[in-house]
Each structure stands twice: as C-alpha cells, then as structure tokens.
Enzyme design. Structure first.
Site, PDB file in Angstrom:
ATOM      1  N   GLY A 215       0.827  -1.206   0.000  1.00  0.00           N
ATOM      2  CA  GLY A 215       0.000   0.000   0.000  1.00  0.00           C
ATOM      3  C   GLY A 215       0.854   1.245   0.000  1.00  0.00           C
ATOM      4  O   GLY A 215       2.069   1.180  -0.238  1.00  0.00           O
ATOM      5  N   ASN A 216       0.240   2.377   0.242  1.00  0.00           N
ATOM      6  CA  ASN A 216       0.992   3.633   0.317  1.00  0.00           C
ATOM      7  C   ASN A 216       0.305   4.548   1.329  1.00  0.00           C
ATOM      8  O   ASN A 216      -0.720   4.193   1.917  1.00  0.00           O
ATOM      9  CB  ASN A 216       1.109   4.288  -1.063  1.00  0.00           C
ATOM     10  CG  ASN A 216      -0.250   4.587  -1.657  1.00  0.00           C
ATOM     11  OD1 ASN A 216      -0.989   5.418  -1.145  1.00  0.00           O
ATOM     12  ND2 ASN A 216      -0.608   3.882  -2.724  1.00  0.00           N
ATOM     13  N   ARG A 217       0.860   5.716   1.522  1.00  0.00           N
ATOM     14  CA  ARG A 217       0.427   6.558   2.643  1.00  0.00           C
ATOM     15  C   ARG A 217      -0.754   7.468   2.321  1.00  0.00           C
ATOM     16  O   ARG A 217      -1.163   8.281   3.145  1.00  0.00           O
ATOM     17  CB  ARG A 217       1.614   7.410   3.108  1.00  0.00           C
ATOM     18  CG  ARG A 217       2.674   6.573   3.818  1.00  0.00           C
ATOM     19  CD  ARG A 217       3.832   7.430   4.236  1.00  0.00           C
ATOM     20  NE  ARG A 217       3.396   8.624   4.937  1.00  0.00           N
ATOM     21  CZ  ARG A 217       4.097   9.755   5.006  1.00  0.00           C
ATOM     22  NH1 ARG A 217       5.253   9.832   4.418  1.00  0.00           N
ATOM     23  NH2 ARG A 217       3.624  10.785   5.669  1.00  0.00           N
ATOM     24  N   SER A 218      -1.327   7.334   1.133  1.00  0.00           N
ATOM     25  CA  SER A 218      -2.453   8.220   0.785  1.00  0.00           C
ATOM     26  C   SER A 218      -3.620   8.023   1.755  1.00  0.00           C
ATOM     27  O   SER A 218      -4.008   6.904   2.069  1.00  0.00           O
ATOM     28  CB  SER A 218      -2.911   7.921  -0.635  1.00  0.00           C
ATOM     29  OG  SER A 218      -4.113   8.591  -0.894  1.00  0.00           O
ATOM     30  N   ALA A 281      -3.894   7.441  -5.063  1.00  0.00           N
ATOM     31  CA  ALA A 281      -2.513   6.993  -5.250  1.00  0.00           C
ATOM     32  C   ALA A 281      -2.586   5.517  -5.621  1.00  0.00           C
ATOM     33  O   ALA A 281      -2.812   4.659  -4.768  1.00  0.00           O
ATOM     34  CB  ALA A 281      -1.714   7.203  -3.971  1.00  0.00           C
TER      35      ALA A 281
END
Ligand code: CTP
Length: 411
Positions: A215-218, A281
């Site tokens: 995943g990512n930090r969005s 994102a």
C-alpha cells in the site's frame, strides 16, 4: 462610502442571514454586517441570547437591511426560521461558538439561529471563534469535519490574542476575510449543477496474502475534499475510494481495494462523466500471485514477484471524449514541476496537480497542500500552502471554466 470591489461583486443583491452567537468576538460581527451591506447584500441579522450578552441587537438593526431577530417566537412572525432559511442565498455564522457548531452537526434546533441552520438549503459559511483548547478538542474537530463533509463552508480562525489575554489559535477570522469567503461561496453556489464528476480517493491495496498488502500513505483526504466540494457545488459525484471518510449526501461512494478494481469502477463511471479527477494513489506494481493462505514465517523469507497494474489515468486519457475534462495528480518528492509537466503530456490530461509529498505540510495524510497546477495550454498556477478544501475548489473552478453543461446533454 466604500464601493464593493470585484471580489465582492457576487454578494450584490443577495439575501444573507447573518447569525451571531455568543462569544467575545461578537463585536466583530458588527463589522462583518457593515461590510456585507457595503458589498450590496441584503442582510438579515439573527442574534442568540448569548450573543446579546456581548453586543446589542439594536446595533445590528441600525446597520443591517432589516431589524435584528432574536427569538423563534417574535410575535409578528410565527415561523421566522423557515422564512429566513427559504429566502436566503447564504447564511453566515460569525462568530460560531463550539455550542452552535455542536448543535448544527447533531441536528439540534432550540433557538432561531440553530433552527434557521436546519431549515435552509442555502449554502452556509461558519466562522468559528473559541479558546484554543476548545478549538482543538476532538469533539469540536469531529463536529466541524461532519459539517464540512455535508458541504458547510468553514473559515478557520486565526492565531492571536484571545479573551482573557491568552494567545493561540481560535481568534475569529478578520471581518474582511469572512466577507471575501462569503462572496466566493455565493459565486460558486450551484455552479457545477448538471455536471457528472468522478473522483478517485485513497491508496490502493495490492494483496500479498489474505492479511498483507502493498500500500501507500495516501489518506484519501484530497479526493474526498474534491468529491464533497463538487457535490456541494451541485455536481452529481461518484467517488471511487479505498478509504471511508465523511461524504456529502450527494456523493455516491464506490468502495474498492486494488488498482484493478479501481480501474474497472473508474473506467465504467467515466464513460458518462463530464470530469474525472484521479486523486488516488494507485500502486504501480502488484504481487503477481497473492497467496491463498497466510504466508508463514517458518517457511522463510518469501520472494514476491511483482507485475505492473493498469495505468488508469493513461487509459482515461486515451479514451477521453473531447468534452470531458481530465485531472491528474503527480505525487513527487523532487522536481515537482518538471515531473508533473511530463505526466501532463504523457497521460493526455487537461490539468495536472503536482504536489510535494515529502514536506510535512503537503501531500499525504495532512489537511493542507502545496501544489502547482499545470494545464494543457501551458498555464501555471501556484496557490501556495492552502487547505485541501481550498485546493479542491480551485481545481473545480478549472472544471467549471472548461466545461459548462450543455443544455439537454444528459437528457
Ligand atoms: N495513476 C493511475 N494509475 C496508475 C498509477 C498512477 O491512474 N497505475 C494516476 C494517479 O492517480 C495520478 C497520476 O496517475 O493521478 C500520477 O500518479 P503518480 O503516482 O504521481 O505517477 P506515476 O504515473 O505512477 O509515475 P511515477 O510513479 O514514476 O512517479
């Protein structure tokens, strides 16, 4: 006598209900009233009982366009709250105490101000003022988030001297800022009516096994700010989202997890959309094969082979209709403008919003953003550090200016 300049022109001839609640800064509402009248608005003031402990109704009666009201039960008018709310083009609450914000967020009506707020479909601008401890209290923060998601406009207080000599955040915004914000709200009211807008929000999750993902930090804050602002301005909105956040009642939320799911939902919704804003994102790579059962530590370090995901924005750019407006975001850690410019042309979008995701006050998870707006005609706009809500409106102004609905286009 002052004359309204262009920024305030939208207020001319508009009916504004000015609600004043009980705080030390209620005296500044007198200046708000005067400036609204100077801008050509028809101002109907309403004061709560608490407000009248700080400032007199007669002052507002003298300055406004009609006498101040103070009660749900004024003899001459049996139902003033519905009449006021129905006829208003805008309601301004200045100052707004924690009490009125709490009542409004929870649908409680027990005086003329709170009843008027519930009995209107007009846009509402709230100008909070309170002590820093109250402004930062989770209950107040949550109530304002609820109101924002419902399309209520909030002009944040400033840092400065508060009642009792304290210094901190919570001082009522300057009257001229409140009146300028009021003009912007009126100018944007309903300006996206008839437009179909698709927004994506949040970071995609690409499964490694049933419990883990890439995943990512969005956080989805930017995407939901755009979706909620578009709905508040009259658009029909679909938000394809990997996260749950408060949404305007006119926003339809399509929950997804992966890039693949987001691609399917977004491309389907985009077929009939006037504008698509890719604020999500999206992961560029996903595990080629997700394990069916949880990968066990005892089995050793797993080797995860990745493969590319669909580039949704590039696909949207290829399929874009001539009358469709496409907005992309460029999440960058360096050379924001150059990287955003190359994505603008590579993905054939109309507007690319480049943002620095490495500085603490911009990009992922925070409520503010520092962006550069690059359009396909070479236009460059750098609004500086602004709230995501304010940036959302600037992006939607571009959508509006590029694409006003054609009569009968969606018959
Ligand atoms: N995007 C997309 N599908 C992907 C990757 C990105 O639709 N698989 C969209 C994003 O929603 C954003 C824009 O493309 O609007 C740019 O995303 P960004 O992550 O900044 O750029 P990438 O194209 O992924 O390039 P890079 O990772 O090399 O910076």
């Amino acid at each position: 006598m002052s004359t309204p300049d262009d920024t305030l022109a939208a207020l001319r001839g508009r009916r504004v209900v000015l609600c004043v609640t009980g705080g030390i800064s209620a005296y500044k509402a007198v200046e708000v009233c005067r400036r609204l009248v100077d801008a050509g608005a028809h101002v109907a003031p309403v004061l709560t009982d608490d407000a009248q402990r700080f400032v007199g109704a007669v002052t507002f009666s003298a300055l406004a366009s009609e006498p101040a009201r103070t009660s749900l039960f004024d003899a001459a008018e049996p139902i003033p709250h519905t009449r006021l709310g129905q006829q208003a083009d805008l309601i301004v609450v200045a100052p707004a105490t924690a009490k009125v914000i709490g009542k409004y967020a929870h649908g409680i009506s027990d005086d003329l101000v709170s009843a008027t707020l519930l009995a209107t479909r007009a846009p509402v601008l709230v100008a909070p003022a309170m002590h820093t401890e109250m402004w930062e209290h989770p209950a107040v923060v949550d109530n304002l988030a609820t109101l924002r998601a419902r399309g209520v406009h909030v002009i944040d207080p400033e840092e400065g001297r508060l009642a009792g000599g304290d210094i901190g955040a919570g001082r009522l915004a300057a009257p001229e800022r409140i009146v300028e914000a009021a003009a912007r709200v009126v100018a944007r009211d309903g300006d996206l009516t008839g437009l179909r807008v698709v927004v994506t929000a949040g970071g995609t999750r690409e499964p490694i096994d049933p419990v883990r993902y890439i995943g990512n930090r969005s956080s989805g804050k930017m995407g939901f700010a755009i979706a909620n602002a578009a709905a508040a301005r009259g658009a029909d909105v679909v938000v394809v989202a990997t996260v749950r956040r408060p949404a305007h009642p006119r926003v339809r939320v399509e929950p997804v997890d992966t890039a693949e799911q987001m691609a399917a939902a977004t491309l389907a919704a985009a077929a009939t959309a006037d504008a698509v804003v890719m604020a999500a994102a999206v992961a560029d790579f996903r595990p080629k094969a997700a394990a069916d059962t949880k990968i066990k530590k005892a089995d050793g370090v797993p080797e995860i082979v990745l493969e590319p995901t669909p580039d949704i924005l590039a696909l949207l750019g290829e399929r874009k209709r001539a009358d469709q407006y496409l907005v992309g975001f460029a999440a960058e850690t360096d050379d924001v403008r150059a990287n955003a410019a190359s994505k603008l042309s590579a993905k054939r979008v109309d507007l690319m919003v480049g943002n620095d995701v490495r500085s603490g006050d911009s990009g992922f998870e925070v409520d503010t953003n520092r962006a550069v707006l690059l359009d396909a005609h070479g236009g460059v706009d750098e609004p500086g550090l602004v709230t995501k809500v304010a940036l959302a409106d600037l992006i939607l102004d571009r959508v509006r200016d590029a694409r006003r609905p054609h009569e009968g286009a969606h018959a």
